[in-house]
Scaffold this motif. Structure first.
Motif, PDB file in Angstrom:
ATOM      1  N   TRP A  49      33.230  32.490  54.638  1.00  0.00           N
ATOM      2  CA  TRP A  49      32.709  31.436  53.574  1.00  0.00           C
ATOM      3  C   TRP A  49      31.333  31.135  53.578  1.00  0.00           C
ATOM      4  CZ3 TRP A  49      36.069  30.341  50.036  1.00  0.00           C
ATOM      5  CH2 TRP A  49      36.151  29.330  49.173  1.00  0.00           C
ATOM      6  N   THR A  50      30.740  30.269  52.885  1.00  0.00           N
ATOM      7  CA  THR A  50      29.381  30.392  52.498  1.00  0.00           C
ATOM      8  C   THR A  50      28.609  29.924  53.906  1.00  0.00           C
ATOM      9  OG1 THR A  50      29.776  27.878  51.572  1.00  0.00           O
ATOM     10  CG2 THR A  50      29.569  29.701  50.146  1.00  0.00           C
ATOM     11  N   ILE A  88      36.057  35.466  51.296  1.00  0.00           N
ATOM     12  CA  ILE A  88      35.251  35.662  49.980  1.00  0.00           C
ATOM     13  C   ILE A  88      35.020  37.127  49.724  1.00  0.00           C
ATOM     14  CG2 ILE A  88      33.034  35.421  48.842  1.00  0.00           C
ATOM     15  CD1 ILE A  88      32.602  32.716  50.251  1.00  0.00           C
ATOM     16  N   LYS A 146      29.199  32.980  44.997  1.00  0.00           N
ATOM     17  CA  LYS A 146      29.693  32.016  46.030  1.00  0.00           C
ATOM     18  C   LYS A 146      30.415  30.870  45.190  1.00  0.00           C
ATOM     19  CE  LYS A 146      25.797  32.768  49.047  1.00  0.00           C
ATOM     20  NZ  LYS A 146      24.574  32.089  49.523  1.00  0.00           N
ATOM     21  N   TYR A 174      39.526  35.725  48.355  1.00  0.00           N
ATOM     22  CA  TYR A 174      38.952  34.971  47.193  1.00  0.00           C
ATOM     23  C   TYR A 174      38.081  35.326  46.472  1.00  0.00           C
ATOM     24  CZ  TYR A 174      35.957  31.139  45.501  1.00  0.00           C
ATOM     25  OH  TYR A 174      35.290  30.151  44.501  1.00  0.00           O
ATOM     26  N   ARG A 175      37.899  35.080  45.090  1.00  0.00           N
ATOM     27  CA  ARG A 175      37.093  35.848  44.431  1.00  0.00           C
ATOM     28  C   ARG A 175      36.582  34.590  43.360  1.00  0.00           C
ATOM     29  NH1 ARG A 175      34.481  40.579  43.312  1.00  0.00           N
ATOM     30  NH2 ARG A 175      35.685  41.804  44.546  1.00  0.00           N
ATOM     31  N   SER A 176      35.368  34.569  43.005  1.00  0.00           N
ATOM     32  CA  SER A 176      34.977  33.445  42.007  1.00  0.00           C
ATOM     33  C   SER A 176      34.587  34.280  40.463  1.00  0.00           C
ATOM     34  CB  SER A 176      33.869  32.654  42.300  1.00  0.00           C
ATOM     35  OG  SER A 176      33.613  31.885  41.392  1.00  0.00           O
ATOM     36  N   GLU A 236      38.225  30.342  39.869  1.00  0.00           N
ATOM     37  CA  GLU A 236      38.434  30.926  41.528  1.00  0.00           C
ATOM     38  C   GLU A 236      39.766  31.126  41.625  1.00  0.00           C
ATOM     39  OE1 GLU A 236      36.182  27.783  44.139  1.00  0.00           O
ATOM     40  OE2 GLU A 236      37.014  26.518  42.707  1.00  0.00           O
TER      41      GLU A 236
END
Length: 581
Positions: A256-257, A318, A323, A418-420, A425
């Motif tokens: 994650w970020t 991710i 992000k 996960y992909r934005s 999202e």
């Protein structure tokens, strides 16, 4: 899904969250209560707990560790028997039809493999340890210039053409000279991730020596590369489990970020069971500094909790370089089958939200965000004589040597990718199911989050009506929204344990894999060990160099492997692209 029993009723779910900071983190733990999906969770806070930080160290270069690793004895290697939740009841016996079944096999359009080469094998374990293990737990990830694979109980680094840069090396060698000596054992359940947001690699395993010594804790051993070169040096860490002597089975990580998120299935000394959820302070770890960790324990023995956590939760991982918003919660997802024996009253995805702010006095919360109804599925497979003897193989007449489908475990399979996208999202994951009577298939899901609210965007069960079992899969999306799903295949006639993949274009009808089926490698041998283990996971990843090329790793069998050992597995690594990217 299995037919409902009249004695079932909705039960209040109380999330027993034990918040602590194993390495000097302050948390605000949020407890959750929920009756049914339509009832808003109730929340209560617990007090934060503090502890002193522990400094990491820096390893020698991986090349030096590999050269030093040498031969290790079987006594330093241990594969723990995977088990179900102690509180689970008897599964239902009446199957129901899969409500998202795709039996068609579209024309081949996924394209041929680009790279396709051998990975770590059980023969490598024999060379390194003097013995073999099963299952392999094959996993890997791809960076700009390398592919790193880990298995039980070795790792190897390749360039993208498949040339080995680091030979097969005992996992424990990565922690040689580390202060927590248990990390140097070959314990397994490895995870490898490439963090494209920082250009670093994460490699991990758990420890098992506490199973023999009740005075010892269990650790999750984590190594973070000091640069983008996986053959170089690593910052090394070890994190204790939330509760002393709780074994952290099936660890799964996500990038994650500002956190690395870890989930585990934790078993206490007697009947204690639950899910551990950990957030590791990423920004400190990538700089080799003392790192804090926030931890929770979701008590599977608490009233109503078991169906919500099942046999494991997956943290979001991710893909791509876009992000999520800075204040976004980290999704953590599990699955439940109302016929799975865990007390679920419907087939659903359970979505938890983890929030962490790494301030001087950090704060965090873990809440059950949504319970999302899904199309009916059946996780219970007709296995006999034991629960692991499920899938027949060509020429194998003894059902004790059938392969484990593992669909009965109430959890999705690695990864939760996960992909934005622009304003969207998206999360994709999958699980093995009984698609039709006696045939395994891959159920896959896409969940979307908008303004903090989750919804199932689409789902499907890929199981062409050809009698072939497809299971132990992994799914991901490229930057265009195309999906690739890889999996194992076998039948009892002429399909030996091999590896295939399918895909869907972003514009395809919802719930369908429309690009046909490609083959990474056909098997030519069978597994004859009576432990029947297969997997326990595989990995589909996306190349950060172009955000289009998929890389997949799984196990398979050759005639030579079969001749070498009853568990003579090999692994194969391949890449491919889907049309339109």
């Amino acid at each position: 899904m299995r037919a409902h029993r009249s004695s079932r009723r909705l039960r209040t779910a109380v999330a027993c969250l034990t918040g602590s900071a194993l390495l000097a983190a302050s948390v605000t733990a949020v407890a959750v209560a929920a009756e049914a999906p339509s009832v808003a969770p109730q929340r209560e806070a617990s007090s934060p707990i503090y502890s002193a930080p522990v400094a990491p160290d820096i390893s020698p270069p991986m090349s030096a560790l590999a050269a030093k690793g040498g031969h290790r004895t079987v006594s330093t290697a241990r594969i723990v028997n995977e088990r179900g939740a102690p509180g689970a009841g008897r599964a239902a016996t009446t199957p129901s039809a899969d409500a998202a079944l795709q039996t068609s096999a579209p024309a081949l359009a996924v394209g041929q493999t680009i790279a396709n080469f051998e990975g770590v094998s059980n023969q490598d374990n024999f060379t390194l340890f003097g013995g073999r293990v099963n299952p392999p737990d094959p996993i890997g990830d791809v960076g700009p210039n390398h592919y790193v694979e880990m298995t039980n109980l070795a790792y190897q680094v390749f360039d993208k053409s498949g040339t080995p840069l680091i030979p097969a090396t005992p996992i424990g060698a990565l922690w040689d000279g580390f202060a927590v000596t248990d990390c140097t054992d070959g314990s397994g359940d490895p995870v490898v991730l490439y963090d494209q947001l920082t250009g670093r690699w994460l490699l991990s395993q758990f420890t098992t020596s506490g199973l023999d010594d009740p005075t010892k804790p269990f650790w999750n051993c984590v190594a973070i590369s000091t640069t983008g070169d996986p053959t170089g040096t690593y910052y090394r860490y070890a994190f204790k489990t939330e509760n002393f002597q709780y074994f952290p089975d099936y660890p799964k990580y996500g990038v994650w970020t500002d956190s690395y998120v870890l989930t585990t299935r934790e078993f206490g000394p007697t009947v204690e069971y639950g899910i551990g959820v950990y957030a590791l302070e990423k920004n400190k770890m990538v700089n080799g500094q003392p790192a804090r960790v926030v931890s929770y324990f979701l008590d599977g023995n608490a009233p109503g909790m078991l169906p919500l956590v099942g046999d494991g939760l997956l943290p979001a991982d991710i893909d791509g370089i876009t992000k999520p918003r800075e204040d976004s919660a980290i999704p953590i997802v599990g699955t439940q089958d109302d016929g799975g024996g865990y007390g679920a009253t419907s087939d659903a995805l359970n979505v938890w939200d983890l929030k962490v702010k790494w301030r001087s006095t950090p704060t965090s919360s873990l809440t059950l965000a949504e319970q999302l109804p899904v199309a009916a599925f059946d996780s219970q497979f007709p296995c006999a004589p034991t629960a692991r003897d499920c899938l027949p193989q060509p020429g194998v007449t003894d059902p004790n040597r059938y392969l484990d489908v593992l669909s009965y475990r109430q959890r999705p399979t690695w990864r939760l990718a996960y992909r934005s996208f622009k304003g969207v999202e998206s999360l994709v994951t999958a699980q093995s199911v009984e698609a039709s009577p006696g045939q395994a298939g891959m159920r896959w899901y896409e969940v979307r989050r908008s303004a903090g609210t989750y919804a199932v965007a689409q789902q499907g069960t890929y199981a062409p009506a050809d009698g072939v079992n497809r299971w132990m899969g992994s799914i991901a999306q490229d930057k265009k929204g195309n999906m690739a799903l890889g999996y194992s295949v076998v039948d009892g006639v002429d399909v030996y344990p091999g590896i295939r993949y399918t895909g869907r274009s972003a514009a395809a009808p919802l719930g369908t894999m429309n690009l046909g089926e490609g083959t990474i490698i056909d098997g030519s041998g069978v597994q004859t060990t009576t432990n029947s283990r297969w997997g326990d996971y595989t990995s589909m990843n996306v190349d950060p160099s172009d955000d289009c090329t998929f890389w997949y790793v799984n196990e398979y069998y050759t005639a030579a492997g079969q001749a070498s050992s009853p568990a003579g597995w090999q692994t194969r690594i391949a890449s491919f692209r889907l049309p339109g990217c």
